[in-house]
Design an enzyme around this catalytic site. Structure first.
Site, PDB file in Angstrom:
ATOM      1  N   GLU A   1      -0.318 -20.208   5.049  1.00  0.00           N
ATOM      2  CA  GLU A   1      -0.612 -18.961   5.749  1.00  0.00           C
ATOM      3  C   GLU A   1      -2.110 -18.923   5.989  1.00  0.00           C
ATOM      4  O   GLU A   1      -2.902 -18.999   5.043  1.00  0.00           O
ATOM      5  CB  GLU A   1      -0.151 -17.753   4.926  1.00  0.00           C
ATOM      6  CG  GLU A   1      -0.466 -16.451   5.655  1.00  0.00           C
ATOM      7  CD  GLU A   1       0.299 -15.242   5.115  1.00  0.00           C
ATOM      8  OE1 GLU A   1       1.427 -15.409   4.628  1.00  0.00           O
ATOM      9  OE2 GLU A   1      -0.260 -14.147   5.195  1.00  0.00           O
TER      10      GLU A   1
ATOM     11  N   ARG B   1       0.054  -8.149  -8.292  1.00  0.00           N
ATOM     12  CA  ARG B   1      -1.265  -8.567  -8.781  1.00  0.00           C
ATOM     13  C   ARG B   1      -1.284  -8.560 -10.296  1.00  0.00           C
ATOM     14  O   ARG B   1      -0.550  -7.807 -10.944  1.00  0.00           O
ATOM     15  CB  ARG B   1      -2.362  -7.643  -8.240  1.00  0.00           C
ATOM     16  CG  ARG B   1      -2.558  -7.740  -6.744  1.00  0.00           C
ATOM     17  CD  ARG B   1      -3.760  -6.929  -6.310  1.00  0.00           C
ATOM     18  NE  ARG B   1      -4.996  -7.618  -6.600  1.00  0.00           N
ATOM     19  CZ  ARG B   1      -5.747  -8.226  -5.683  1.00  0.00           C
ATOM     20  NH1 ARG B   1      -5.412  -8.209  -4.422  1.00  0.00           N
ATOM     21  NH2 ARG B   1      -6.851  -8.842  -6.039  1.00  0.00           N
TER      22      ARG B   1
ATOM     23  N   HIS C   1      -3.553 -11.036   7.362  1.00  0.00           N
ATOM     24  CA  HIS C   1      -4.636 -10.309   6.698  1.00  0.00           C
ATOM     25  C   HIS C   1      -5.481  -9.567   7.703  1.00  0.00           C
ATOM     26  O   HIS C   1      -6.116 -10.168   8.561  1.00  0.00           O
ATOM     27  CB  HIS C   1      -5.530 -11.186   5.815  1.00  0.00           C
ATOM     28  CG  HIS C   1      -6.131 -10.370   4.696  1.00  0.00           C
ATOM     29  ND1 HIS C   1      -7.197  -9.527   4.887  1.00  0.00           N
ATOM     30  CD2 HIS C   1      -5.764 -10.228   3.411  1.00  0.00           C
ATOM     31  CE1 HIS C   1      -7.468  -8.915   3.742  1.00  0.00           C
ATOM     32  NE2 HIS C   1      -6.614  -9.314   2.839  1.00  0.00           N
ATOM     33  N   GLY C   2      -5.422  -8.245   7.597  1.00  0.00           N
ATOM     34  CA  GLY C   2      -6.277  -7.393   8.418  1.00  0.00           C
ATOM     35  C   GLY C   2      -5.795  -7.210   9.847  1.00  0.00           C
ATOM     36  O   GLY C   2      -6.502  -6.599  10.648  1.00  0.00           O
TER      37      GLY C   2
ATOM     38  N   HIS D   1       0.799  -1.232   0.000  1.00  0.00           N
ATOM     39  CA  HIS D   1       0.000   0.000   0.000  1.00  0.00           C
ATOM     40  C   HIS D   1       0.829   1.277   0.000  1.00  0.00           C
ATOM     41  O   HIS D   1       0.272   2.366  -0.154  1.00  0.00           O
ATOM     42  CB  HIS D   1      -1.064  -0.064   1.095  1.00  0.00           C
ATOM     43  CG  HIS D   1      -2.007  -1.208   0.803  1.00  0.00           C
ATOM     44  ND1 HIS D   1      -2.758  -1.237  -0.348  1.00  0.00           N
ATOM     45  CD2 HIS D   1      -2.215  -2.389   1.433  1.00  0.00           C
ATOM     46  CE1 HIS D   1      -3.441  -2.382  -0.387  1.00  0.00           C
ATOM     47  NE2 HIS D   1      -3.124  -3.095   0.677  1.00  0.00           N
TER      48      HIS D   1
ATOM     49  N   ARG E   1      -2.133  -3.248  -9.718  1.00  0.00           N
ATOM     50  CA  ARG E   1      -2.746  -2.044  -9.121  1.00  0.00           C
ATOM     51  C   ARG E   1      -1.837  -1.387  -8.081  1.00  0.00           C
ATOM     52  O   ARG E   1      -1.993  -0.217  -7.795  1.00  0.00           O
ATOM     53  CB  ARG E   1      -4.114  -2.371  -8.514  1.00  0.00           C
ATOM     54  CG  ARG E   1      -4.049  -3.251  -7.300  1.00  0.00           C
ATOM     55  CD  ARG E   1      -5.418  -3.460  -6.702  1.00  0.00           C
ATOM     56  NE  ARG E   1      -6.246  -4.314  -7.540  1.00  0.00           N
ATOM     57  CZ  ARG E   1      -7.296  -4.993  -7.054  1.00  0.00           C
ATOM     58  NH1 ARG E   1      -7.644  -4.861  -5.799  1.00  0.00           N
ATOM     59  NH2 ARG E   1      -7.998  -5.772  -7.834  1.00  0.00           N
ATOM     60  N   HIS E   2      -0.956  -2.164  -7.459  1.00  0.00           N
ATOM     61  CA  HIS E   2      -0.005  -1.505  -6.540  1.00  0.00           C
ATOM     62  C   HIS E   2       1.437  -1.853  -6.914  1.00  0.00           C
ATOM     63  O   HIS E   2       2.098  -1.075  -7.589  1.00  0.00           O
ATOM     64  CB  HIS E   2      -0.351  -1.741  -5.050  1.00  0.00           C
ATOM     65  CG  HIS E   2      -0.876  -3.087  -4.679  1.00  0.00           C
ATOM     66  ND1 HIS E   2      -0.180  -4.249  -4.920  1.00  0.00           N
ATOM     67  CD2 HIS E   2      -2.030  -3.460  -4.055  1.00  0.00           C
ATOM     68  CE1 HIS E   2      -0.884  -5.257  -4.449  1.00  0.00           C
ATOM     69  NE2 HIS E   2      -2.021  -4.834  -3.940  1.00  0.00           N
TER      70      HIS E   2
ATOM     71  N   GLU F   1       4.075 -12.635  -3.075  1.00  0.00           N
ATOM     72  CA  GLU F   1       2.685 -13.119  -3.156  1.00  0.00           C
ATOM     73  C   GLU F   1       2.210 -13.039  -4.589  1.00  0.00           C
ATOM     74  O   GLU F   1       2.409 -12.011  -5.259  1.00  0.00           O
ATOM     75  CB  GLU F   1       1.773 -12.208  -2.333  1.00  0.00           C
ATOM     76  CG  GLU F   1       1.731 -12.530  -0.883  1.00  0.00           C
ATOM     77  CD  GLU F   1       0.708 -11.644  -0.182  1.00  0.00           C
ATOM     78  OE1 GLU F   1      -0.217 -11.128  -0.836  1.00  0.00           O
ATOM     79  OE2 GLU F   1       0.870 -11.470   1.017  1.00  0.00           O
TER      80      GLU F   1
ATOM     81  N   THR G   1      -9.368  -6.537  -1.925  1.00  0.00           N
ATOM     82  CA  THR G   1      -8.203  -7.173  -1.325  1.00  0.00           C
ATOM     83  C   THR G   1      -8.424  -8.678  -1.427  1.00  0.00           C
ATOM     84  O   THR G   1      -9.462  -9.108  -1.920  1.00  0.00           O
ATOM     85  CB  THR G   1      -8.022  -6.702   0.139  1.00  0.00           C
ATOM     86  OG1 THR G   1      -6.861  -7.337   0.690  1.00  0.00           O
ATOM     87  CG2 THR G   1      -9.229  -7.036   1.006  1.00  0.00           C
ATOM     88  N   THR G   2      -7.444  -9.453  -0.963  1.00  0.00           N
ATOM     89  CA  THR G   2      -7.581 -10.916  -1.075  1.00  0.00           C
ATOM     90  C   THR G   2      -8.670 -11.366  -0.113  1.00  0.00           C
ATOM     91  O   THR G   2      -8.476 -11.375   1.101  1.00  0.00           O
ATOM     92  CB  THR G   2      -6.230 -11.580  -0.735  1.00  0.00           C
ATOM     93  OG1 THR G   2      -5.199 -10.869  -1.416  1.00  0.00           O
ATOM     94  CG2 THR G   2      -6.221 -13.028  -1.167  1.00  0.00           C
TER      95      THR G   2
ATOM     96  N   ARG H   1      -1.083   8.784  -7.946  1.00  0.00           N
ATOM     97  CA  ARG H   1      -0.665   9.925  -8.757  1.00  0.00           C
ATOM     98  C   ARG H   1       0.201   9.504  -9.946  1.00  0.00           C
ATOM     99  O   ARG H   1       0.570  10.340 -10.763  1.00  0.00           O
ATOM    100  CB  ARG H   1       0.127  10.914  -7.889  1.00  0.00           C
ATOM    101  CG  ARG H   1      -0.735  11.752  -6.993  1.00  0.00           C
ATOM    102  CD  ARG H   1      -1.510  12.787  -7.800  1.00  0.00           C
ATOM    103  NE  ARG H   1      -2.411  13.552  -6.969  1.00  0.00           N
ATOM    104  CZ  ARG H   1      -2.089  14.701  -6.381  1.00  0.00           C
ATOM    105  NH1 ARG H   1      -0.882  15.194  -6.495  1.00  0.00           N
ATOM    106  NH2 ARG H   1      -2.979  15.336  -5.667  1.00  0.00           N
TER     107      ARG H   1
ATOM    108  N   GLY I   1       0.348  -5.615   6.580  1.00  0.00           N
ATOM    109  CA  GLY I   1       0.617  -4.505   5.682  1.00  0.00           C
ATOM    110  C   GLY I   1      -0.265  -3.300   5.875  1.00  0.00           C
ATOM    111  O   GLY I   1       0.169  -2.260   6.390  1.00  0.00           O
TER     112      GLY I   1
HETATM  113  N1  PXP Z   1      -0.992 -12.234   3.851  1.00  0.00           N
HETATM  114  C1  PXP Z   1      -1.506 -12.383   2.619  1.00  0.00           C
HETATM  115  C2  PXP Z   1      -1.386 -13.718   1.970  1.00  0.00           C
HETATM  116  C3  PXP Z   1      -2.114 -11.308   1.940  1.00  0.00           C
HETATM  117  O1  PXP Z   1      -2.636 -11.475   0.720  1.00  0.00           O
HETATM  118  C4  PXP Z   1      -2.133 -10.048   2.566  1.00  0.00           C
HETATM  119  C5  PXP Z   1      -2.720  -8.871   1.862  1.00  0.00           C
HETATM  120  O2  PXP Z   1      -2.049  -8.625   0.696  1.00  0.00           O
HETATM  121  C6  PXP Z   1      -1.563  -9.934   3.843  1.00  0.00           C
HETATM  122  C7  PXP Z   1      -1.024 -11.042   4.472  1.00  0.00           C
HETATM  123  C8  PXP Z   1      -1.506  -8.626   4.568  1.00  0.00           C
HETATM  124  O3  PXP Z   1      -2.786  -8.183   4.834  1.00  0.00           O
HETATM  125  P1  PXP Z   1      -2.993  -6.705   5.380  1.00  0.00           P
HETATM  126  O4  PXP Z   1      -2.471  -5.791   4.333  1.00  0.00           O
HETATM  127  O5  PXP Z   1      -4.452  -6.618   5.573  1.00  0.00           O
HETATM  128  O6  PXP Z   1      -2.212  -6.607   6.663  1.00  0.00           O
END
Ligand code: PXP
Length: 248
Positions: free
Chosen positions: A155, A49, A198-199, A14, A53-54, A74, A104-105, A22, A220
């Site tokens: 994971e 991706r 994630h999250g 991110h 996109r990022h 990833e 997001t995933t 921009r 992230g």
């Molecule tokens: N692990 C995996 C496999 C993911 O796809 C992501 C998001 O890209 C993350 C961890 C990190 O998630 P977050 O950005 O919500 O912390």
């Protein structure tokens, strides 16, 4: 590093999202990666991706060149991504599901129904020396399938737990946490290395960090957001502190 050390992988996607808003050169995700490394990240995670996109192809080239800590690359299980991974041979490849329309995933990978295809897909990556990780829900049949196809790492997707927690659905968060705990132990009993992510936020990280079978967290979006207010180094240091506290 002690056996109990829980690795922190910092996902820098991110930083690239903000840069791409921009279309210029800043903020530079490579600079963020080096700073995260200096702040104690044990690894850097980046998701290339399909729609770019990022993170961009050039970001991956740059990360491979400058990082001293391992890159966790990833990617979706597509022929294009397999070629890119085989060209770079990053330390780890994490296979994630990817839908163009998602923000997001959103869920874990469907391994059980795609077992043969995925076994063939990951074989050359393993032969190239990449540790293959599969991003899945806390579901026994998916974990068994990940084990059968020859993945070394799973994971666990912590998104459902984090969403329930953020929205105040605490009973549901507790149930999600329970299945994450049970499935971490189950995956470990099969000989799989267990990661999670994630999250995750300061409010949700500790119960997950306390699972003894979990060896790595990948975080992230929250950290990059928090960096706006306190800077990346202190944001990472606080996450590290909470992880260590939970682990003690
Ligand atoms: N692990 C995996 C496999 C993911 O796809 C992501 C998001 O890209 C993350 C961890 C990190 O998630 P977050 O950005 O919500 O912390």
């Amino acid at each position: 590093m002690s056996d109990n050390h829980l690795r922190l992988g910092v996902n820098i996607d991110h930083v690239a999202t903000v840069r791409n808003a921009r279309g210029g050169a800043y903020p530079d995700p490579l600079r963020a990666a080096k700073l995260a490394e200096e702040a104690g990240a044990d690894g850097i995670t980046a998701h290339l991706r399909e729609d770019r996109r990022h993170i961009s192809d050039a970001d991956i080239d740059g990360l491979m060149e400058i990082l001293s800590v391992p890159l966790n690359f990833e990617m979706a299980a597509t022929p294009e991504m397999q070629q890119i991974a085989l060209r770079h041979k990053p330390h780890a490849v994490c296979i994630v599901p990817e839908k163009r329309e998602e923000r997001t995933t959103e869920g874990g990978l469907e391994v059980a129904r795609e077992e043969n295809k995925l076994a063939h897909y990951i074989a050359p990556l393993r032969e190239a020396g990449c540790r293959v990780s599969i991003f899945i829900a806390a579901d026994q049949s998916q974990i068994e399938a990940a084990h059968r196809i020859g993945a070394e790492v799973i994971e666990l997707h912590t998104g459902a737990y984090c969403d329930a927690h953020a929205e105040g659905r605490m009973d549901e968060a507790a149930r999600e946490l329970e299945s994450l705990r049970d499935m971490s132990a189950f995956a470990h009993s099969l000989g799989l290395e267990v990661h999670a992510g994630h999250g995750l936020t300061y409010d949700t990280v500790k119960p997950i960090a306390a699972f003894p079978e979990v060896r790595e967290l990948n975080i992230g979006h929250f950290l990059i957001g928090e960096a706006i207010f306190r800077g990346l180094t202190p944001a990472i240091a606080e996450m590290r502190r909470l992880m260590d506290e939970a682990r003690a």
